[in-house]
Every structure is written in structure tokens, then in C-alpha cells.
Design an enzyme around this catalytic site. Structure first.
Site, PDB file in Angstrom:
ATOM      1  N   CYS A   1      14.162  11.362   5.983  1.00 25.15           N
ATOM      2  CA  CYS A   1      14.291  10.877   7.355  1.00 25.15           C
ATOM      3  C   CYS A   1      15.725  11.068   7.866  1.00 25.15           C
ATOM      4  O   CYS A   1      15.955  11.098   9.065  1.00 25.15           O
ATOM      5  CB  CYS A   1      13.882   9.419   7.433  1.00 25.15           C
ATOM      6  SG  CYS A   1      14.666   8.428   6.171  1.00 25.15           S
TER       7      CYS A   1
ATOM      8  N   GLU B   1      10.780  16.352  14.648  1.00 32.79           N
ATOM      9  CA  GLU B   1      11.272  16.249  13.269  1.00 32.79           C
ATOM     10  C   GLU B   1      10.664  17.383  12.435  1.00 32.79           C
ATOM     11  O   GLU B   1       9.470  17.631  12.515  1.00 32.79           O
ATOM     12  CB  GLU B   1      10.846  14.884  12.704  1.00 32.79           C
ATOM     13  CG  GLU B   1      11.459  14.556  11.368  1.00 32.79           C
ATOM     14  CD  GLU B   1      11.014  13.178  10.850  1.00 32.79           C
ATOM     15  OE1 GLU B   1       9.920  12.724  11.214  1.00 32.79           O
ATOM     16  OE2 GLU B   1      11.785  12.574  10.079  1.00 32.79           O
TER      17      GLU B   1
ATOM     18  N   LYS C   1       0.867  -1.182   0.000  1.00 34.39           N
ATOM     19  CA  LYS C   1       0.000   0.000   0.000  1.00 34.39           C
ATOM     20  C   LYS C   1       0.902   1.231   0.000  1.00 34.39           C
ATOM     21  O   LYS C   1       1.587   1.505   0.967  1.00 34.39           O
ATOM     22  CB  LYS C   1      -0.897   0.025   1.247  1.00 34.39           C
ATOM     23  CG  LYS C   1      -1.987   1.070   1.108  1.00 34.39           C
ATOM     24  CD  LYS C   1      -2.373   1.711   2.413  1.00 34.39           C
ATOM     25  CE  LYS C   1      -1.378   2.712   2.912  1.00 34.39           C
ATOM     26  NZ  LYS C   1      -1.174   3.902   2.071  1.00 34.39           N
TER      27      LYS C   1
ATOM     28  N   GLU D   1      10.867   1.473   9.557  1.00 37.23           N
ATOM     29  CA  GLU D   1      11.835   2.536   9.206  1.00 37.23           C
ATOM     30  C   GLU D   1      11.110   3.847   9.459  1.00 37.23           C
ATOM     31  O   GLU D   1      10.223   4.234   8.696  1.00 37.23           O
ATOM     32  CB  GLU D   1      12.223   2.431   7.728  1.00 37.23           C
ATOM     33  CG  GLU D   1      12.962   1.156   7.358  1.00 37.23           C
ATOM     34  CD  GLU D   1      14.388   1.133   7.844  1.00 37.23           C
ATOM     35  OE1 GLU D   1      14.919   2.186   8.248  1.00 37.23           O
ATOM     36  OE2 GLU D   1      14.984   0.046   7.841  1.00 37.23           O
TER      37      GLU D   1
HETATM   38  P1  NAD Z   1       2.996   8.572   7.666  1.00 32.95           P
HETATM   39  O1  NAD Z   1       3.323   7.689   8.796  1.00 32.95           O
HETATM   40  O2  NAD Z   1       1.895   9.547   7.817  1.00 32.95           O
HETATM   41  O3  NAD Z   1       2.603   7.704   6.378  1.00 32.95           O
HETATM   42  C1  NAD Z   1       3.444   6.674   5.906  1.00 32.95           C
HETATM   43  C2  NAD Z   1       2.574   5.600   5.314  1.00 32.95           C
HETATM   44  O4  NAD Z   1       1.746   5.077   6.339  1.00 32.95           O
HETATM   45  C3  NAD Z   1       1.638   6.083   4.202  1.00 32.95           C
HETATM   46  O5  NAD Z   1       1.527   5.082   3.218  1.00 32.95           O
HETATM   47  C4  NAD Z   1       0.321   6.229   4.930  1.00 32.95           C
HETATM   48  O6  NAD Z   1      -0.803   6.067   4.090  1.00 32.95           O
HETATM   49  C5  NAD Z   1       0.409   5.075   5.916  1.00 32.95           C
HETATM   50  N1  NAD Z   1      -0.468   5.202   7.078  1.00 32.95           N
HETATM   51  C6  NAD Z   1      -0.799   6.330   7.757  1.00 32.95           C
HETATM   52  N2  NAD Z   1      -1.681   6.026   8.738  1.00 32.95           N
HETATM   53  C7  NAD Z   1      -1.890   4.693   8.687  1.00 32.95           C
HETATM   54  C8  NAD Z   1      -2.684   3.786   9.419  1.00 32.95           C
HETATM   55  N3  NAD Z   1      -3.470   4.205  10.403  1.00 32.95           N
HETATM   56  N4  NAD Z   1      -2.651   2.477   9.087  1.00 32.95           N
HETATM   57  C9  NAD Z   1      -1.881   2.049   8.082  1.00 32.95           C
HETATM   58  N5  NAD Z   1      -1.107   2.856   7.326  1.00 32.95           N
HETATM   59  C10 NAD Z   1      -1.107   4.158   7.635  1.00 32.95           C
HETATM   60  O7  NAD Z   1       4.350   9.262   7.260  1.00 32.95           O
HETATM   61  P2  NAD Z   1       4.622  10.238   6.047  1.00 32.95           P
HETATM   62  O8  NAD Z   1       4.259  11.594   6.477  1.00 32.95           O
HETATM   63  O9  NAD Z   1       4.019   9.740   4.778  1.00 32.95           O
HETATM   64  O10 NAD Z   1       6.189  10.062   5.865  1.00 32.95           O
HETATM   65  C11 NAD Z   1       7.072  10.844   6.529  1.00 32.95           C
HETATM   66  C12 NAD Z   1       7.687  10.096   7.683  1.00 32.95           C
HETATM   67  O11 NAD Z   1       8.317   8.927   7.190  1.00 32.95           O
HETATM   68  C13 NAD Z   1       8.761  10.898   8.369  1.00 32.95           C
HETATM   69  O12 NAD Z   1       8.665  10.766   9.754  1.00 32.95           O
HETATM   70  C14 NAD Z   1      10.046  10.263   7.845  1.00 32.95           C
HETATM   71  O13 NAD Z   1      11.150  10.453   8.682  1.00 32.95           O
HETATM   72  C15 NAD Z   1       9.649   8.847   7.698  1.00 32.95           C
HETATM   73  N6  NAD Z   1      10.516   8.138   6.752  1.00 32.95           N
HETATM   74  C16 NAD Z   1      11.411   7.235   7.245  1.00 32.95           C
HETATM   75  C17 NAD Z   1      12.283   6.575   6.388  1.00 32.95           C
HETATM   76  C18 NAD Z   1      13.264   5.581   6.934  1.00 32.95           C
HETATM   77  O14 NAD Z   1      13.809   4.819   6.149  1.00 32.95           O
HETATM   78  N7  NAD Z   1      13.508   5.531   8.232  1.00 32.95           N
HETATM   79  C19 NAD Z   1      12.243   6.833   5.018  1.00 32.95           C
HETATM   80  C20 NAD Z   1      11.326   7.755   4.543  1.00 32.95           C
HETATM   81  C21 NAD Z   1      10.452   8.399   5.423  1.00 32.95           C
END
Ligand code: NAD
Length: 475
Positions: free
Chosen positions: A278, A379, A168, A244
Site C-alpha cells: 500500500c 493504484e 477473517k 487501512e
Molecule cells: P481487498 O479489499 O479485496 O481484500 C482485503 C480483505 O477484505 C480480504 O480479507 C478480503 O477477503 C476481504 N473482503 C473483500 N470483500 C469483502 C466483503 N464484501 N466483505 C468483507 N470482507 C471482504 O484487498 P486486497 O486485494 O486483498 O488487498 C490489497 C489492497 O489492500 C490494496 O488496495 C492495498 O493498498 C491495501 N492495503 C492497505 C494497507 C494499509 O495499511 N493501508 C496494507 C496492506 C494492503
């Protein structure tokens, strides 16, 4: 959506739209999948697992080699879709496609290196054998900031290990995901091995991943907040998880470092992807002896950074993902200023020359940042460089480690002893020493503390998709 080898609509017939964050224009419509669609995809993945998991690693790796060469051949199209949908400058999008393709190649090779072992027993009539087998069906959730490489970083090791997968993608970048799955289709990966469920509301799909007993592994990249929720949910069936998550990277410039070189490095890594990474530096510790030269060079670099559409030549700063992100960045900047930080440049939304149609924030430098400010803890995910001047190097480690995150960190020094002391003492999974790009498909990527669990890339990455099985044999 791509389920069981076919492109299909959502069962409810609903769709959602994808937008260009630089202009607000609509790019396309996609199926708004829900729980029923996710279950259908798990059905397909569970069925396909029976065959896929019994193929030899040599057979499986052929599909990954093929997908790699198709992705490289399609680089320009994929990069264009990414710049349109995610906003990063075209050259950065090309780099990401290359990085994403690299995972396919790396795991095409790594698939063949999953080896078991024998262990000596204390009993003369006993033999121990250890073997590794695929975990089963994988549920994967990816973010929008690196919308192609975060997909291949999960799909490639899962497939190499013999797992099947339901993915997803983020609701902000479904077209990038669709383009990647078109590559998988062209590579003739057998039906049901890779499945894509697009959704506007991630909740119901996430629920299926957590509740369906056939999903044995969850791999998630995104915010720490959602990651924790997934970890709690996965506890019910003790599903394997890889997380991650977010970061709050310290960027340390020691007294002996070359401040100009360090400022150039910071300007590159801080503003990469408009700070939406990130591993983006969030607290920049600079020794007071060199802070003036460092800031002079950084300010010079930032002054010439052009913001705009990622397709315009020379643009370094693309848009933020949406209005919420814009408001969060500005809130952090205003909070810091109110509490005594000094604004060196930026600090506002950009609206001139048509930028008001997108979510643009000026590249920003703050000095006199301290631990009482929100930006010191939370962050940012935006183009803001908060500089903290320090004097005593004995305090450095404690200051840098003073965060619940533990993903990336950076050190600039010319002193080998100092480099080792910091390398060993920093509580972060990834450390760049005089190096702003400590990432590669060949290197383990992941965080400590609340930045996550497990590693992606490298040989560690495939282990996340393997069970360890012991056989004790009486002879
Ligand atoms: P997010 O957690 O809002 O969303 C990430 C994913 O999770 C999306 O696909 C979203 O649809 C899904 N999601 C959100 N709520 C959900 C739920 N209740 N159930 C299932 N899935 C759900 O994060 P974002 O804003 O899209 O991404 C940014 C974050 O990701 C930042 O904190 C960044 O640091 C982190 N990130 C980490 C890495 C890493 O490798 N550590 C890489 C890229 C981004």
C-alpha cells in the site's frame, strides 16, 4: 478455524484450497466458513470478553510477551509458509515476521500505558475523571500482501486494550493466518479471546461483523472499494471503524537530490513485495536536471533483478497474487504506452524457465507518464515504476497531492527548507524524507483522504480499541 480455543471445521463441512502463486501448486485445504461460523466465533469472543476485559494490563501483556517470543522462535517456519503461500522472497518474509512480532512486543508494553486523567472544573465542588475502557468484541479483516504482520498489527493492540477479536484473513493466505493462530494457542491466550474464521467468500462473514450488535468495532485492511462498503455498513449501528486502505504514493526527487542515491532507494521500495504494498511509489516525480542520471541508475538496478520463486537464491521479484492482478498491471502499462509513455524496460508477462506456471510480470520502467494515463490515478499493485519529469518545483506540492489517496509519500532532497515545506504541505499520513522505510511498530501508520481512517502501531494504535469515559463527581 480456531473458535473458542478449538480448531474446528466449517459448519457446512466445505473447504477451499490455498495455492502457491509461483507454481500454481496446491498447498492445503481450509474450512470455508460462512455466517454461522462467524456468529459462533462472536459468541466465543463475547463470552471471553467478560473475563479478559477485567484482567489487569500486566496480566494481558504477559500473553503478548509470550506470543512474541514464540513467534521469534518460529521465525523460519513462518517465513517459509509465507514465501510458499504469498510468494515474497524468503528474506523479505523473514523481515515481515520480525515486523509482525514487533507489534506483539510493542503492545505488551503499551498495554500498561493506558492512562486516564483528571481535568479541572470551573466548579469548586466538582471533579472530572477520564478513563479508558476496551470497546468490546472486534471484527478484523486482513489482506494477503502482508499476511502475518497485518494480523498482529490488529490483534496485539486489541488484546492489549482488553478487547477480544474475531479475525477473517484473506482467502489467498489462510495458511499464514493459521500459523499465527497456532502461536496464539501455544501462548495459552484464553479460549475465545482470539478467534479465526477462514472463508473463501468474505461476504457472509463481513455481514455478521456488520449486523451483530455484539461486534462493537471493525478493523479492516484492504482496498478502498471494500473499505468504503464496510464504512457504509458500519454506519447502521455506528460501529467504531479503523480502515487501512489503498495508496498512490508520490516519490519526489528534487533538483538538489543525489540522483543515484534516490534511484537506489526507489529500486528498493518500488519493487518490494513485487510492488504489492500500500506504500509502494506510484508516481515518481524527478527533476529534469537529474532525470538522466536517475534513470540510468534505476535501469541498471532493474536489469539485474531476478524474478522467480522466493526460495531461489538471489530472487528479488516474486509472483503477483493471481491472474487478475497480472492483467490489471499489464492493462495499466499498455494504456500508458498507448497514450505516449515510453517503455524503458519490462512491460510484459514473464514465461521463460517455468515462470509461466506463476503470475510473473517483468520489473518495468515507464517514462513520459502524464496525468491522462490510468496509471497516474489508479493504484498499480505491481512492479511498475512510472517516471514523470518535472521542471518547476513550485508545482510539486499540487502535483503530488493530486490524488484521492493519502497514505505514503517520499521526498529526496538535501535542502532542509524544502524538506520541511514538503513535509508540512504533503497530504499524506506517512512521509519518508531520504528514507524508504518510514514504518515501525512504534510509529503511527495510516492514511488521509481515501486511504483510510485511524492509525495502527504506536500509542495511537491502542486508542482505536478504547472508549473514553468521563466521570463528573460532585464532592
Ligand atoms: P481487498 O479489499 O479485496 O481484500 C482485503 C480483505 O477484505 C480480504 O480479507 C478480503 O477477503 C476481504 N473482503 C473483500 N470483500 C469483502 C466483503 N464484501 N466483505 C468483507 N470482507 C471482504 O484487498 P486486497 O486485494 O486483498 O488487498 C490489497 C489492497 O489492500 C490494496 O488496495 C492495498 O493498498 C491495501 N492495503 C492497505 C494497507 C494499509 O495499511 N493501508 C496494507 C496492506 C494492503
Amino acid at each position: 478455524m480456531f473458535i473458542g480455543g478449538k480448531w474446528i471445521d466449517a459448519e457446512n463441512g466445505h473447504e477451499f484450497q490455498s495455492f502457491n502463486p509461483a507454481s500454481g501448486e496446491t498447498l492445503g485445504s481450509l474450512p470455508a466458513g460462512e455466517g454461522a461460523d462467524a456468529t459462533k466465533a462472536v459468541d466465543a469472543a463475547a463470552l471471553a470478553f467478560q473475563e479478559w476485559s477485567t484482567q489487569t494490563a500486566y496480566q494481558r501483556s504477559q500473553f503478548l510477551y509470550k506470543a512474541h517470543s514464540l513467534m521469534m522462535a518460529d521465525l523460519e517456519r513462518l517465513a517459509t509458509i509465507m514465501t510458499e503461500e504469498q510468494g515474497k522472497p524468503l528474506q523479505a518474509a523473514r523481515n515481515e515476521v520480525r515486523y509482525g512480532a514487533d507489534f506483539l512486543l510493542w503492545y505488551a508494553e503499551e498495554a500498561k500505558r493506558v492512562c486516564g486523567r483528571t481535568i479541572s472544573s470551573a466548579r469548586a465542588d466538582q471533579r472530572f475523571l477520564v478513563l479508558h475502557q476496551p470497546v468490546g468484541v472486534v471484527g478484523a479483516i486482513t489482506p494477503w500482501n502482508y499476511p502475518i504482520s497485518m494480523i498482529t498489527r490488529k490483534v496485539a493492540p486489541a488484546l492489549a486494550a482488553g478487547c477480544t477479536i474475531v479475525l477473517k484473513p484473506a482467502e489467498a493466505t489462510p495458511l499464514c493466518a493459521k500459523a499465527v493462530f497456532e502461536i496464539f494457542e501455544k501462548a495459552a491466550i484464553p479460549a475465545g479471546v482470539v478467534n479465526l474464521v477462514t472463508a473463501l467468500d468474505p461476504g457472509p462473514v463481513g455481514e455478521v461483523f456488520l449486523k451483530d450488535v455484539r461486534v462493537r468495532k471493525l478493523t479492516f485492511t484492504g482496498s478502498t472499494q471494500v473499505g468504503k462498503m464496510i464504512a457504509r455498513g458500519a454506519a447502521d449501528q455506528l460501529k467504531r471503524i479503523s480502515l487501512e486502505l489503498g495508496g498512490h504514493a508520490p516519490f519526489i526527487v528534487c533538483s538538489d537530490a543525489d540522483p543515484v542515491h534516490a534511484a537506489k532507494g526507489l529500486a528498493l521500495v518500488k519493487f518490494l513485495n513485487t510492488g504489492q504494498a500500500c506504500i509502494s511509489p506510484n508516481r515518481i516525480f524527478v527533476h529534469s536536471n537529474i532525470v538522466e542520471t536517475f534513470l540510468k541508475e534505476l535501469t541498471r538496478k532493474v536489469a539485474v533483478m531476478k524474478s522467480g520463486s522466493g526460495f531461489d537464491p538471489g530472487v528479488r521479484i516474486g509472483p503477483l497474487v493471481n491472474d487478475t492482478a497480472l492483467e490489471k498491471v499489464d492493462r495499466q502499462v499498455q494504456d500508458a504506452i498507448k497514450k505516449g509513455a515510453r517503455l524503458v524496460s519490462g512491460g510484459e508477462r514473464l514465461t521463460e524457465n517455468g515462470l509461466d506456471k506463476g503470475c510473473f510480470y517483468a520489473p518495468t520502467i515507464l517514462t513520459h507518464v502524464d496525468s491522462g494515463m490510468t496509471i497516474y490515478r489508479e493504484e498499480t499493485f505491481g512492479p511498475v515504476a512510472p517516471v514523470i519529469e518535472y521542471e518547476n518545483e513550485d508545482d510539486l506540492l499540487a502535483m503530488a497531492n493530486d490524488t484521492h489517496y493519502g497514505l505514503a509519500s517520499y521526498v529526496y532532497t538535501r535542502d532542509l527548507k524544502k524538506a520541511f515545506r514538503l513535509f508540512e504541505g504533503l497530504h499524506f499520513g506517512i512521509i519518508g524524507i531520504n528514507d524508504i522505510n518510514p514504518t515501525s511498530a512504534a510509529a503511527p501508520f495510516g492514511g488521509m483522504k481515501e486511504s483510510g481512517l485511524g492509525r495502527e502501531g504506536s500509542s495511537e494504535g491502542i486508542n482505536e480499541y478504547l472508549e473514553t469515559k468521563l466521570v463528573g463527581l460532585s464532592v
